[in-house]
Design a protein around this motif. Structure first.
Motif, PDB file in Angstrom:
ATOM      1  N   PRO A 119     -34.640  -6.756  13.353  1.00 31.08           N
ATOM      2  CA  PRO A 119     -35.436  -5.844  14.246  1.00 31.08           C
ATOM      3  C   PRO A 119     -35.471  -5.813  15.506  1.00 31.08           C
ATOM      4  N   LEU A 120     -34.972  -7.340  15.986  1.00 29.60           N
ATOM      5  CA  LEU A 120     -34.443  -7.903  17.107  1.00 29.60           C
ATOM      6  C   LEU A 120     -33.322  -7.172  18.866  1.00 29.60           C
ATOM      7  N   TRP A 121     -33.005  -6.360  17.192  1.00 27.24           N
ATOM      8  CA  TRP A 121     -31.076  -6.035  17.886  1.00 27.24           C
ATOM      9  C   TRP A 121     -32.442  -4.956  18.388  1.00 27.24           C
ATOM     10  N   THR A 122     -32.986  -3.464  18.407  1.00 25.12           N
ATOM     11  CA  THR A 122     -33.401  -2.491  18.312  1.00 25.12           C
ATOM     12  C   THR A 122     -34.273  -3.073  19.673  1.00 25.12           C
ATOM     13  N   ASN A 123     -33.768  -2.287  20.777  1.00 27.88           N
ATOM     14  CA  ASN A 123     -34.937  -1.579  21.720  1.00 27.88           C
ATOM     15  C   ASN A 123     -36.420  -1.994  21.689  1.00 27.88           C
ATOM     16  N   PHE A 124     -36.869  -2.798  22.305  1.00 32.33           N
ATOM     17  CA  PHE A 124     -38.520  -2.884  22.664  1.00 32.33           C
ATOM     18  C   PHE A 124     -39.206  -1.292  22.194  1.00 32.33           C
ATOM     19  N   LEU A 125     -38.948  -0.858  23.047  1.00 31.48           N
ATOM     20  CA  LEU A 125     -40.006   0.527  23.291  1.00 31.48           C
ATOM     21  C   LEU A 125     -39.513   1.240  22.158  1.00 31.48           C
ATOM     22  N   ILE A 126     -38.377   1.368  21.642  1.00 36.62           N
ATOM     23  CA  ILE A 126     -38.044   1.437  20.670  1.00 36.62           C
ATOM     24  C   ILE A 126     -38.931   1.201  19.227  1.00 36.62           C
ATOM     25  N   ARG A 127     -39.066   0.781  18.819  1.00 34.04           N
ATOM     26  CA  ARG A 127     -39.735  -0.171  17.812  1.00 34.04           C
ATOM     27  C   ARG A 127     -41.155   0.272  18.038  1.00 34.04           C
ATOM     28  N   ILE A 128     -41.377   0.630  19.554  1.00 30.40           N
ATOM     29  CA  ILE A 128     -42.913   0.574  19.522  1.00 30.40           C
ATOM     30  C   ILE A 128     -43.222   1.824  19.487  1.00 30.40           C
ATOM     31  N   PHE A 129     -42.421   2.984  19.815  1.00 27.97           N
ATOM     32  CA  PHE A 129     -41.839   4.333  19.411  1.00 27.97           C
ATOM     33  C   PHE A 129     -42.081   4.759  18.285  1.00 27.97           C
ATOM     34  N   ALA A 130     -41.012   3.587  17.267  1.00 25.94           N
ATOM     35  CA  ALA A 130     -41.774   3.785  16.113  1.00 25.94           C
ATOM     36  C   ALA A 130     -42.715   3.992  15.640  1.00 25.94           C
ATOM     37  N   TRP A 131     -43.047   3.251  15.546  1.00 28.96           N
ATOM     38  CA  TRP A 131     -45.150   2.285  15.493  1.00 28.96           C
ATOM     39  C   TRP A 131     -45.684   3.708  15.417  1.00 28.96           C
ATOM     40  N   ARG A 132     -45.635   4.432  17.537  1.00 32.95           N
ATOM     41  CA  ARG A 132     -46.776   5.519  17.116  1.00 32.95           C
ATOM     42  C   ARG A 132     -46.123   6.829  16.671  1.00 32.95           C
ATOM     43  N   VAL A 133     -45.262   6.958  16.043  1.00 35.88           N
ATOM     44  CA  VAL A 133     -45.048   7.452  14.990  1.00 35.88           C
ATOM     45  C   VAL A 133     -45.362   7.615  13.604  1.00 35.88           C
ATOM     46  N   LEU A 134     -45.325   6.161  12.747  1.00 34.94           N
ATOM     47  CA  LEU A 134     -45.924   5.761  11.547  1.00 34.94           C
ATOM     48  C   LEU A 134     -47.360   5.423  11.923  1.00 34.94           C
ATOM     49  N   LEU A 135     -47.838   5.842  12.504  1.00 28.89           N
ATOM     50  CA  LEU A 135     -49.537   5.206  12.751  1.00 28.89           C
ATOM     51  C   LEU A 135     -50.168   6.387  13.446  1.00 28.89           C
ATOM     52  N   HIS A 136     -49.662   7.459  13.671  1.00 27.30           N
ATOM     53  CA  HIS A 136     -49.575   8.854  14.068  1.00 27.30           C
ATOM     54  C   HIS A 136     -51.041   9.510  12.979  1.00 27.30           C
ATOM     55  N   PRO A 137     -51.763  10.013  13.509  1.00 27.61           N
ATOM     56  CA  PRO A 137     -52.388  10.525  12.792  1.00 27.61           C
ATOM     57  C   PRO A 137     -51.780  11.633  11.896  1.00 27.61           C
ATOM     58  N   GLU A 138     -50.898  12.106  11.843  1.00 29.68           N
ATOM     59  CA  GLU A 138     -50.299  13.648  11.415  1.00 29.68           C
ATOM     60  C   GLU A 138     -49.053  12.924  10.230  1.00 29.68           C
ATOM     61  N   GLY A 139     -49.249  10.446  10.691  1.00 27.61           N
ATOM     62  CA  GLY A 139     -48.007  10.508   9.821  1.00 27.61           C
ATOM     63  C   GLY A 139     -47.828  10.015   8.339  1.00 27.61           C
ATOM     64  N   PHE A 140     -46.591   9.683   8.277  1.00 28.72           N
ATOM     65  CA  PHE A 140     -47.096   9.401   6.521  1.00 28.72           C
ATOM     66  C   PHE A 140     -47.643   8.467   6.554  1.00 28.72           C
ATOM     67  N   LEU A 141     -47.745   7.892   6.559  1.00 29.42           N
ATOM     68  CA  LEU A 141     -48.201   6.514   6.093  1.00 29.42           C
ATOM     69  C   LEU A 141     -50.244   7.000   6.343  1.00 29.42           C
ATOM     70  N   ARG A 142     -50.762   7.198   7.298  1.00 30.18           N
ATOM     71  CA  ARG A 142     -52.155   7.871   7.233  1.00 30.18           C
ATOM     72  C   ARG A 142     -52.473   8.568   6.343  1.00 30.18           C
ATOM     73  N   ARG A 143     -51.462  10.104   5.502  1.00 30.89           N
ATOM     74  CA  ARG A 143     -51.626  10.606   4.978  1.00 30.89           C
ATOM     75  C   ARG A 143     -51.854  10.521   3.621  1.00 30.89           C
ATOM     76  N   SER A 144     -50.412   9.038   3.849  1.00 31.22           N
ATOM     77  CA  SER A 144     -50.953   8.405   2.001  1.00 31.22           C
ATOM     78  C   SER A 144     -51.935   7.831   1.616  1.00 31.22           C
ATOM     79  N   LEU A 145     -52.418   6.790   3.056  1.00 30.11           N
ATOM     80  CA  LEU A 145     -53.685   6.293   2.954  1.00 30.11           C
ATOM     81  C   LEU A 145     -54.795   6.868   2.572  1.00 30.11           C
ATOM     82  N   ILE A 146     -54.709   7.580   2.769  1.00 29.22           N
ATOM     83  CA  ILE A 146     -56.108   8.957   2.693  1.00 29.22           C
ATOM     84  C   ILE A 146     -56.025   9.613   1.359  1.00 29.22           C
ATOM     85  N   PHE A 147     -54.642   9.796   0.400  1.00 29.35           N
ATOM     86  CA  PHE A 147     -54.432  10.674  -0.347  1.00 29.35           C
ATOM     87  C   PHE A 147     -55.061   9.257  -1.331  1.00 29.35           C
ATOM     88  N   LEU A 148     -54.265   8.172  -1.408  1.00 33.12           N
ATOM     89  CA  LEU A 148     -55.013   7.483  -2.494  1.00 33.12           C
ATOM     90  C   LEU A 148     -56.214   6.755  -2.367  1.00 33.12           C
TER      91      LEU A 148
END
Length: 305
Positions: A119-148
């Motif tokens: 993971p350290l090979w990837t740019n620091f900001l790119i990793r943070i923006f990836a987490w923004r997508v993952l934690l987004h209100p319409e993202g897969f993670l939140r929808r999955s947790l609500i579904f479960l």
């Protein structure tokens, strides 16, 4: 006899000279890029800002007194407990991982370490923006947790202090695993087996034998996690929102938006003291403990004589 002493002293000074020459580049680097900038930051903290956004010529304590007001103290406290919590979580995750990797076969360890640092090979900001997508209100993670049914629909994973802690742990975890693994690799695991043979449980042997044996690695991991977490501003700015603002964000705002360099320097000086003073106290305590143990051993040896 005088000639021999002169030759002997010259022979002793040659290794010292070579050691000085070897350490000179790193010493000059630390003085030029660490000590001098730190002194300048502390000096600017005793200045005041002028109307043009620069630094005035007058010396004052008002800038330091201004940074201990209520809104700053709340951010400082939040920075301290978030950084300490991130460090504790990283240690709780890194110690078992390093313990497990160190017990694997040698040809597998390198692949496991490679998976740790990839993971350290990837740019620091790119990793943070990836987490923004993952934690987004319409993202897969939140929808999955609500579904479960794990979280209710009114819970959001982004723009809060929880997202800051999660992303900071993800960012700092490799820096905790690597030094602990380096210490665990040199550890003699036969000591744990001996403790088990003497009746100790697996957890007690792990706690009483393994953890004290890798304390230097743990101390290094604390430094490598706590210091970046204290000074972090990109992660709180991108995933924390207003409730996740840390002291680094205040410093960045004073430098860029407010153009109040003395106040930013005062905040940076306060942050440096918060980080440095506990470790200095810890080092003095360790030295006193070592001297105490040495004195006990000497007194025990004298009593036996």
């Amino acid at each position: 006899m005088k000639e021999k002493r002169h030759i002997g002293s010259g022979a002793l000074s040659a290794p010292k000279l070579s050691e000085c020459l070897l350490t000179a580049p790193s010493f000059i680097w630390l003085v030029a890029f660490f000590l001098i900038p730190s002194v300048l930051v502390f000096a600017i903290a005793f200045k005041s800002a002028d109307s043009a956004g620069g630094i005035s010529d007058t010396w004052t304590f008002d800038t330091l007194l201004n940074v201990v007001r209520a809104d700053y103290l709340g951010v400082i406290w939040r920075t301290i407990w978030v950084s300490c919590l991130v460090t504790i979580i990283c240690l709780l995750l890194a110690v078992p991982v390093a313990y497990w990797i160190a017990q694997q076969k040698k040809e597998y360890r390198y692949w496991l370490l490679l998976a740790t640092i990839i993971p350290l090979w990837t740019n620091f900001l790119i990793r943070i923006f990836a987490w923004r997508v993952l934690l987004h209100p319409e993202g897969f993670l939140r929808r999955s947790l609500i579904f479960l049914g794990i979280i209710p629909e009114d819970v959001f994973l982004l723009n809060n202090i929880g997202s800051v802690i999660i992303v900071t742990v993800y960012t700092c975890l490799p820096f905790a695993i690597l030094p602990i693994y380096a210490a665990a690799e040199k550890f003699n695991f036969a000591l744990i087996e001996a403790a088990r043979d003497l009746g100790a449980s697996r957890f007690k042997a792990f706690r009483s034998i393994f953890l004290p044996g890798i304390k230097r690695g743990i101390f290094t991991a604390v430094l490598l996690v706590l210091i970046p977490a204290m000074g972090s501003y990109a992660i709180p700015d991108l995933v924390g929102g207003v409730d996740g603002e840390l002291l680094g964000n205040k410093i960045a705002t004073r430098v860029s938006s407010s153009r109040n360099l003395p106040e930013a320097a005062a905040l940076a000086a306060m942050l440096a003291l918060i980080i440095t003073l506990p470790f200095i106290a810890m080092l003095f305590k360790q030295k006193r403990l070592v001297k105490y143990i040495v004195n006990i051993r000497r007194s025990a040896g004298d009593s036996t004589k």
